[in-house]
Scaffold this motif. Structure first.
Motif, short mmCIF file in Angstrom:
data_model
loop_
_atom_site.label_atom_id
_atom_site.label_comp_id
_atom_site.label_asym_id
_atom_site.label_seq_id
_atom_site.Cartn_x
_atom_site.Cartn_y
_atom_site.Cartn_z
N MET A 106 0.83 -1.17 0.00
CA MET A 106 0.00 0.00 0.00
C MET A 106 0.88 1.24 0.00
SD MET A 106 -3.47 0.53 2.10
CE MET A 106 -2.98 0.92 3.75
N ASN A 107 0.43 2.29 -0.66
CA ASN A 107 1.22 3.52 -0.66
C ASN A 107 0.42 4.65 -0.02
OD1 ASN A 107 -0.23 5.12 -2.64
ND2 ASN A 107 0.51 3.69 -4.17
N ALA A 108 1.02 5.80 0.11
CA ALA A 108 0.40 6.92 0.81
C ALA A 108 -0.79 7.52 0.07
CB ALA A 108 1.45 7.99 1.07
N ASP A 109 -0.83 7.38 -1.24
CA ASP A 109 -1.89 8.02 -2.02
C ASP A 109 -3.08 7.12 -2.34
OD1 ASP A 109 -0.37 10.38 -2.17
OD2 ASP A 109 0.69 9.64 -3.93
N MET A 110 -2.88 5.82 -2.31
CA MET A 110 -3.94 4.89 -2.69
C MET A 110 -3.96 3.70 -1.74
SD MET A 110 -3.86 4.55 -6.82
CE MET A 110 -2.10 4.54 -7.11
N ASP A 111 -5.17 3.19 -1.50
CA ASP A 111 -5.26 1.93 -0.76
C ASP A 111 -5.08 0.78 -1.74
OD1 ASP A 111 -7.69 1.60 -2.13
OD2 ASP A 111 -8.91 1.98 -0.37
N GLY A 112 -5.09 -0.44 -1.24
CA GLY A 112 -4.83 -1.60 -2.08
C GLY A 112 -5.87 -1.83 -3.16
N ILE A 113 -7.14 -1.59 -2.82
CA ILE A 113 -8.22 -1.77 -3.80
C ILE A 113 -8.03 -0.81 -4.97
CG2 ILE A 113 -10.72 -1.60 -4.16
CD1 ILE A 113 -10.04 -3.98 -2.42
N THR A 114 -7.79 0.44 -4.66
CA THR A 114 -7.58 1.45 -5.71
C THR A 114 -6.35 1.12 -6.54
OG1 THR A 114 -8.61 3.11 -4.29
CG2 THR A 114 -7.29 3.92 -6.15
N THR A 115 -5.29 0.69 -5.88
CA THR A 115 -4.06 0.32 -6.58
C THR A 115 -4.30 -0.82 -7.56
OG1 THR A 115 -2.72 1.05 -4.71
CG2 THR A 115 -1.67 -0.45 -6.29
N MET A 116 -5.03 -1.86 -7.12
CA MET A 116 -5.33 -2.97 -8.03
C MET A 116 -6.16 -2.51 -9.22
SD MET A 116 -5.97 -6.31 -5.61
CE MET A 116 -6.94 -5.53 -4.34
N ARG A 117 -7.14 -1.66 -8.98
CA ARG A 117 -7.97 -1.15 -10.09
C ARG A 117 -7.13 -0.36 -11.09
NH1 ARG A 117 -12.67 0.43 -5.98
NH2 ARG A 117 -13.84 -1.53 -6.09
N GLU A 118 -6.22 0.45 -10.59
CA GLU A 118 -5.36 1.24 -11.48
C GLU A 118 -4.43 0.33 -12.28
OE1 GLU A 118 -5.55 4.60 -12.17
OE2 GLU A 118 -7.40 4.37 -11.02
N ILE A 119 -3.88 -0.68 -11.65
CA ILE A 119 -3.00 -1.63 -12.35
C ILE A 119 -3.77 -2.32 -13.46
CG2 ILE A 119 -1.78 -3.84 -12.12
CD1 ILE A 119 -0.92 -2.85 -9.29
N ARG A 120 -5.00 -2.74 -13.18
CA ARG A 120 -5.80 -3.46 -14.18
C ARG A 120 -6.23 -2.59 -15.35
NH1 ARG A 120 -3.66 -7.92 -13.32
NH2 ARG A 120 -4.43 -9.18 -11.62
N PRO A 140 -0.17 -11.34 -12.08
CA PRO A 140 -0.74 -11.99 -10.90
C PRO A 140 -0.78 -11.02 -9.72
CG PRO A 140 1.03 -13.31 -11.84
CD PRO A 140 1.07 -11.98 -12.51
N ILE A 141 -1.94 -10.84 -9.14
CA ILE A 141 -2.08 -10.03 -7.93
C ILE A 141 -2.78 -10.89 -6.89
CG2 ILE A 141 -3.12 -8.00 -6.85
CD1 ILE A 141 -3.05 -6.62 -9.58
N ILE A 142 -2.11 -11.08 -5.76
CA ILE A 142 -2.67 -11.81 -4.63
C ILE A 142 -2.78 -10.81 -3.49
CG2 ILE A 142 -2.46 -13.79 -3.10
CD1 ILE A 142 -2.48 -14.48 -6.16
N ALA A 143 -4.00 -10.49 -3.09
CA ALA A 143 -4.21 -9.55 -1.99
C ALA A 143 -3.97 -10.26 -0.66
CB ALA A 143 -5.63 -8.99 -2.05
N VAL A 144 -3.19 -9.63 0.21
CA VAL A 144 -2.89 -10.19 1.52
C VAL A 144 -3.17 -9.10 2.55
CG1 VAL A 144 -1.14 -11.24 3.00
CG2 VAL A 144 -1.08 -11.63 0.52
N THR A 145 -3.94 -9.43 3.57
CA THR A 145 -4.28 -8.44 4.58
C THR A 145 -4.12 -8.99 5.99
OG1 THR A 145 -5.96 -6.89 5.35
CG2 THR A 145 -6.74 -9.02 4.56
N ALA A 146 -3.80 -8.11 6.90
CA ALA A 146 -3.71 -8.48 8.31
C ALA A 146 -5.01 -8.15 9.04
CB ALA A 146 -2.55 -7.75 8.98
N LYS A 147 -5.82 -7.30 8.42
CA LYS A 147 -7.06 -6.85 9.06
C LYS A 147 -8.25 -7.26 8.20
CE LYS A 147 -4.77 -2.97 11.23
NZ LYS A 147 -4.69 -1.53 11.38
N ALA A 148 -8.53 -8.54 8.17
CA ALA A 148 -9.61 -9.05 7.33
C ALA A 148 -10.97 -8.64 7.88
CB ALA A 148 -9.52 -10.56 7.23
N MET A 149 -11.79 -8.13 6.97
CA MET A 149 -13.15 -7.76 7.33
C MET A 149 -14.12 -8.43 6.36
SD MET A 149 -12.59 -3.74 8.21
CE MET A 149 -14.18 -3.56 8.96
N LYS A 150 -15.34 -8.60 6.79
CA LYS A 150 -16.35 -9.24 5.96
C LYS A 150 -16.48 -8.47 4.64
CE LYS A 150 -21.02 -10.99 6.04
NZ LYS A 150 -22.20 -11.24 6.85
N GLY A 151 -16.46 -9.20 3.54
CA GLY A 151 -16.59 -8.59 2.22
C GLY A 151 -15.28 -8.19 1.56
#
Length: 69
Positions: A1-15, A24-35
């Motif tokens: 993750m960077n200072a300007d974008m969260d991971g979701i936004t970063t993946m969308r921009e890459i795509r 290949p993008i594998i999302a990995v999180t330490a703070k899993a939330m429903k959804g």
């Protein structure tokens, strides 16, 4: 993750980049939330893992399996 974008936004921009559509993008999180998994897959991730992650995913997949997709 960077200072300007969260991971979701970063993946969308890459795509948006034609040359990165098969990256290949594998999302990995330490703070899993429903959804979160669904959001990541919709944003372009191949898969989603919640930490802690050992040598393979909790369901037994090895990371190398994603590279053969």
């Amino acid at each position: 993750m960077n200072a300007d974008m969260d991971g979701i936004t970063t993946m969308r921009e890459i795509r948006k980049l034609p040359e990165k559509k098969d990256l290949p993008i594998i999302a990995v999180t330490a703070k899993a939330m429903k959804g979160d998994r669904e959001k990541c897959i919709e944003a372009g991730a191949w898969d989603y893992l919640s930490k802690p992650v050992g040598h393979g995913a909790p369901d037994g997949r090895a990371a190398g399996g994603w590279l053969h997709r």
